[in-house]
Enzyme design. Structure first.
Site, PDB file in Angstrom:
ATOM      1  N   TYR A  77       0.843  -1.202   0.000  1.00  0.00           N
ATOM      2  CA  TYR A  77       0.000   0.000   0.000  1.00  0.00           C
ATOM      3  C   TYR A  77       0.879   1.253   0.000  1.00  0.00           C
ATOM      4  CZ  TYR A  77      -4.523  -2.160   1.361  1.00  0.00           C
ATOM      5  OH  TYR A  77      -5.703  -2.857   1.412  1.00  0.00           O
ATOM      6  N   GLU A 123      -5.785  -0.813   8.172  1.00  0.00           N
ATOM      7  CA  GLU A 123      -5.568  -0.576   9.614  1.00  0.00           C
ATOM      8  C   GLU A 123      -4.581   0.589   9.813  1.00  0.00           C
ATOM      9  OE1 GLU A 123      -5.765  -4.245   8.555  1.00  0.00           O
ATOM     10  OE2 GLU A 123      -7.701  -3.289   8.813  1.00  0.00           O
ATOM     11  N   ASN A 181      -9.779   1.417  -2.751  1.00  0.00           N
ATOM     12  CA  ASN A 181      -9.686   0.185  -1.968  1.00  0.00           C
ATOM     13  C   ASN A 181     -11.059  -0.182  -1.408  1.00  0.00           C
ATOM     14  OD1 ASN A 181      -7.486  -1.685  -0.575  1.00  0.00           O
ATOM     15  ND2 ASN A 181      -9.068  -1.263   0.945  1.00  0.00           N
ATOM     16  N   GLU A 182     -11.577  -1.315  -1.843  1.00  0.00           N
ATOM     17  CA  GLU A 182     -12.886  -1.782  -1.380  1.00  0.00           C
ATOM     18  C   GLU A 182     -13.903  -0.646  -1.400  1.00  0.00           C
ATOM     19  OE1 GLU A 182     -12.442  -3.770   2.438  1.00  0.00           O
ATOM     20  OE2 GLU A 182     -12.300  -5.646   1.338  1.00  0.00           O
ATOM     21  N   GLU A 262      -6.828 -10.338  -1.407  1.00  0.00           N
ATOM     22  CA  GLU A 262      -6.506 -10.376   0.028  1.00  0.00           C
ATOM     23  C   GLU A 262      -6.978 -11.716   0.585  1.00  0.00           C
ATOM     24  OE1 GLU A 262      -7.961  -7.170   2.365  1.00  0.00           O
ATOM     25  OE2 GLU A 262      -7.381  -5.658   0.906  1.00  0.00           O
ATOM     26  N   TYR A 326      -0.785  -9.782  13.068  1.00  0.00           N
ATOM     27  CA  TYR A 326      -1.754 -10.379  12.146  1.00  0.00           C
ATOM     28  C   TYR A 326      -1.668 -11.909  12.104  1.00  0.00           C
ATOM     29  CZ  TYR A 326      -5.098  -9.049   8.442  1.00  0.00           C
ATOM     30  OH  TYR A 326      -6.221  -8.801   7.701  1.00  0.00           O
TER      31      TYR A 326
HETATM   32  C1  LIG Z   1     -13.602  -4.720  11.049  1.00  0.00           C
HETATM   33  C2  LIG Z   1     -13.507  -4.090   9.695  1.00  0.00           C
HETATM   34  C3  LIG Z   1     -12.190  -4.481   9.028  1.00  0.00           C
HETATM   35  C4  LIG Z   1     -12.004  -3.655   7.774  1.00  0.00           C
HETATM   36  N1  LIG Z   1     -10.834  -4.171   6.990  1.00  0.00           N
HETATM   37  C5  LIG Z   1     -10.940  -5.091   6.077  1.00  0.00           C
HETATM   38  S1  LIG Z   1     -12.333  -5.681   5.732  1.00  0.00           S
HETATM   39  N2  LIG Z   1      -9.848  -5.433   5.267  1.00  0.00           N
HETATM   40  C6  LIG Z   1      -9.894  -5.209   3.834  1.00  0.00           C
HETATM   41  C7  LIG Z   1      -8.998  -4.015   3.502  1.00  0.00           C
HETATM   42  O1  LIG Z   1      -8.896  -3.872   2.096  1.00  0.00           O
HETATM   43  C8  LIG Z   1      -7.597  -4.208   4.057  1.00  0.00           C
HETATM   44  O2  LIG Z   1      -6.862  -3.023   3.821  1.00  0.00           O
HETATM   45  C9  LIG Z   1      -7.646  -4.526   5.562  1.00  0.00           C
HETATM   46  O3  LIG Z   1      -8.157  -3.428   6.265  1.00  0.00           O
HETATM   47  C10 LIG Z   1      -8.532  -5.758   5.778  1.00  0.00           C
HETATM   48  C11 LIG Z   1      -8.535  -6.206   7.212  1.00  0.00           C
HETATM   49  O4  LIG Z   1      -7.204  -6.494   7.590  1.00  0.00           O
END
Ligand SMILES: CCCCNC(=S)N1C[C@H](O)[C@@H](O)[C@@H](O)[C@H]1CO
Length: 657
Positions: A77, A123, A181-182, A262, A326
């Site tokens: 990232y 995160e 991202n998502e 992922e 993790y």
């Molecule tokens: C509790 C919600 C968690 C949100 N994060 C999610 S879904 N994830 C998808 C996100 O793309 C990635 O950057 C990471 O953040 C991963 C969790 O490790």
């Protein structure tokens, strides 16, 4: 006039890369449902490593270990707020040298899948978006908001030209670039925003590079997360039916390569929650199923650390721990785990794994107990030149602390309730009256405490930012006192606000020179936020010293710690589950004593009134699954059973868009 000989201006360019474009190609083949590298079928097996969470000193070590695992690519990232801490000021040097990291990937024989943002989640504080965007209170992040887009355009005009020379087509390692991202998990669902990003990325990177998106494996996510011109990929963890999950991707991409961007080999931790783990056999089985389908995959391979304080949080407000362990195949110290070797054996079924020994775990050394002594209370720092006065201007201190000072407007000889009726303390406020500790206000948890003091006494709130929400609709996570406080029936206004960058204060070394408590108002109370300092010598002449280590805070409560001015992050043993902080060897020295600076925010287990010395301890093994009961000592929480949650994401149910 003698013509002045112009000296060549030498730029610190990254290691030489052929800048001209080459005949190299990396494309999607929609007939054969695969990627093509130089016209040949190519499947990547990739691992996530975040350069922003590993000191440059260890990049090569981690990359080599990932290469030896059999991976042929890495995914990383780019956190926008890591490189543009204040508007228009950029830093790509030292641990932030993205170009150097990309060159190392190239040298190590690893292709790169670059997740360029502007938002990355991960995160990371505010999902990588810079907090200074929030100075426009009404900004709509991750949308066509003109102010947001203007900042994105300026940021991308700096980042993408740096990236372009490293594209595979230009003899670099980057085979694909993720946009956003998502996005399908976010409420805005603003296709114009995505279209704007596609234009921006194509403008700077050209038309050949593969651009893609990533979304949760659900049609509802793909609805707003995908766009024509961006190849749609999905993410899911172990435990699901992989064939069925990939049919979700087929809704957006009926043809083309299957890609899980992922694959969760572990999961994230929050302070106060049990340490997340996912069983290695469980991971290996799902990985095998994915690779058997011929799919491309990225997994979180390399655990990391959150030095400084760029950790994020989730909603409802839960700050994430300092370590990004993790339960990953490579630990936060880069140590290969059983899971690493299990994954390596699965990969070996599908591709050649480099021969030769895997780089071993780095040696760890237990330097033992180091005494520290209390030298100054936080409030006395205000008189040091590094303090700033903000007369109520909206100043959102990106990282660190803000001190809000006021005078009690009434006599509170009998306790008065100090409250945040709108839950506006973001995120923890340590409250004193005339330097006497009164209690803690905490976001979502403690919105009223009783305080005592005479009218006119000095009311101080030290407000700590414990991380900005990095996922979902609440990422506009401003810090400080974001709504009014009341004292009994009075609304408190006219605060004097100090915004203090503690890293700067520590970096001056001034605290370590203080020999004794610094103020007549000094109280020996162990419950006032205070700095403790100490030093320890690592003997020179011992081979391979200094070595990595872990720092343990037995009996301490919550705070931050620096070694030789390097911010190791937060400790919070009274919450857990993380009880130790990883200390990379390169910040230590054998030539002079190593300085330790501790900011204890709540209660230290030592001091005159307790008649006990203050100490911290360097140990050689980490603890990620405990909690420190002040009176009871350490109790290890039962390790979490393997999590099989929806989408394999553990117990977190993904918030609907
Ligand atoms: C509790 C919600 C968690 C949100 N994060 C999610 S879904 N994830 C998808 C996100 O793309 C990635 O950057 C990471 O953040 C991963 C969790 O490790």
């Amino acid at each position: 006039i003698k013509k002045k000989k112009l000296r060549p201006v030498v730029y610190s360019l990254p290691l030489p890369l052929l800048r001209h474009s080459s005949s190299r190609t990396f494309q999607i083949d929609y007939d054969k449902d695969c990627f093509l590298k130089d016209g040949e079928l190519f499947r990547y097996i990739s691992g996530s490593i975040h350069y922003s969470r590993i000191p440059q000193y260890y990049w090569k070590d981690r990359l080599l270990k990932m290469y030896m695992a059999g991976l042929n690519a890495i995914q990383t990232y780019v956190p926008w707020n890591y490189h543009e801490p204040t508007p228009g000021h950029y830093n790509f040097t030292g641990d932030k040298s993205l170009e150097h990291f990309l060159q190392l990937c190239n040298d190590t024989g690893l292709f790169v899948i670059l997740r360029a943002g502007p938002y990355i989640c991960g995160e990371w504080d505010m999902g990588g978006l810079p907090a200074w965007l929030l100075q426009k209170k009404s900004i709509v992040l991750r949308s066509s908001d003109p102010d947001y887009l203007a900042s994105v355009d300026r940021w991308m005009s700096v980042l993408l030209p740096k990236v372009k020379p490293f594209l595979y087509q230009n003899n670099g390692p980057i085979i694909s670039v993720q946009v956003e991202n998502e996005y399908g998990s976010y409420f805005a669902c603003d296709y114009d925003y995505l279209r704007h990003l596609v234009k921006l990325f194509r403008y700077y990177l050209g038309n050949d590079v593969v651009l893609f998106t990533t979304d949760g494996a659900g049609k509802s996510y793909l609805k707003c997360g995908t766009l024509q011109g961006l190849y749609a990929t999905i993410d899911f963890g172990p435990g699901g039916n992989v064939t069925q999950l990939f049919t979700v991707q087929r809704h957006a991409e009926p043809r083309g390569p299957l890609v899980n961007s992922e694959f969760y080999t572990g999961w994230l931790d929050h302070w106060g929650q049990k340490h997340s783990t996912i069983n290695k056999a469980f991971v290996a089985k799902s990985l095998d199923e994915i690779l058997a389908l011929g799919a491309n995959k990225n997994m979180l391979q390399c655990a990391l650390n959150e030095f400084c304080s760029s950790k994020g949080a989730n909603s409802p407000y839960l700050p994430q721990v300092t370590s990004y362990d993790y339960d990953a195949p490579l630990s936060e110290a880069g140590d290969p785990t059983d899971k690493y070797f299990a994954i390596r054996e699965v990969i070996r079924k599908y591709k050649k794994v480099p021969a030769g020994p895997v780089l071993p775990a780095t040696p760890k050394f237990a330097y033992g107990t180091v005494l520290v002594k209390k030298v100054i209370q936080f409030y006395n720092l205000i008189c040091i030149k590094l303090c700033f006065f903000y007369s109520g201007a909206r100043y959102d201190m990106s990282f660190g602390f803000m001190l809000y000072r006021n005078a009690l407007p009434r006599n509170c000889s009998d306790p008065c309730p100090l409250s945040s009726p709108l839950n506006g303390v973001h995120d923890r406020a340590y409250v004193t009256v005339d330097q006497v500790f009164q209690g803690i206000l905490e976001r979502n948890k403690i919105i009223s405490i009783n305080i005592t003091g005479r009218a006119g006494a000095q009311l101080d709130l030290l407000v700590e930012n414990t991380g900005r929400i990095n996922h979902g609709k609440d990422i506009n996570d401003a810090k400080g006192l974001v709504t009014n406080l009341t004292l009994a029936s009075d609304i408190l206004t006219d605060w004097t606000i100090f915004s203090l960058n503690i890293d700067e204060v520590v970096a001056t070394g001034h605290l370590n020179k203080l020999q004794r408590p610094q103020s007549p108002m000094y109280t020996p109370a162990t419950t006032v936020p205070s700095f403790y300092v100490g030093a320890f010598q690592i003997p020179s002449g011992i081979p391979y010293m200094p070595q990595d280590t872990y720092l343990k805070f037995q009996g301490w409560s919550k705070g931050q710690v620096w070694i030789n001015g390097f911010n190791l992050g937060r400790y919070w043993p009274t919450k857990g589950p993380q009880l130790t902080l990883y200390v990379p060897a390169h910040i230590l020295t054998t030539s002079v004593p190593n300085n330790i600076t501790v900011l204890e925010l709540e209660r230290a287990p030592c001091g005159e009134e307790l008649n006990t010395p203050c100490a911290v301890e360097f140990v050689d093994t980490p603890v990620h699954w405990g909690i420190e009961f002040q009176s009871l000592g350490t109790e290890r929480l039962k390790a979490r059973p393997p999590m099989v949650g929806r989408l394999g994401r553990g117990t977190w149910s993904r918030p609907e868009p």
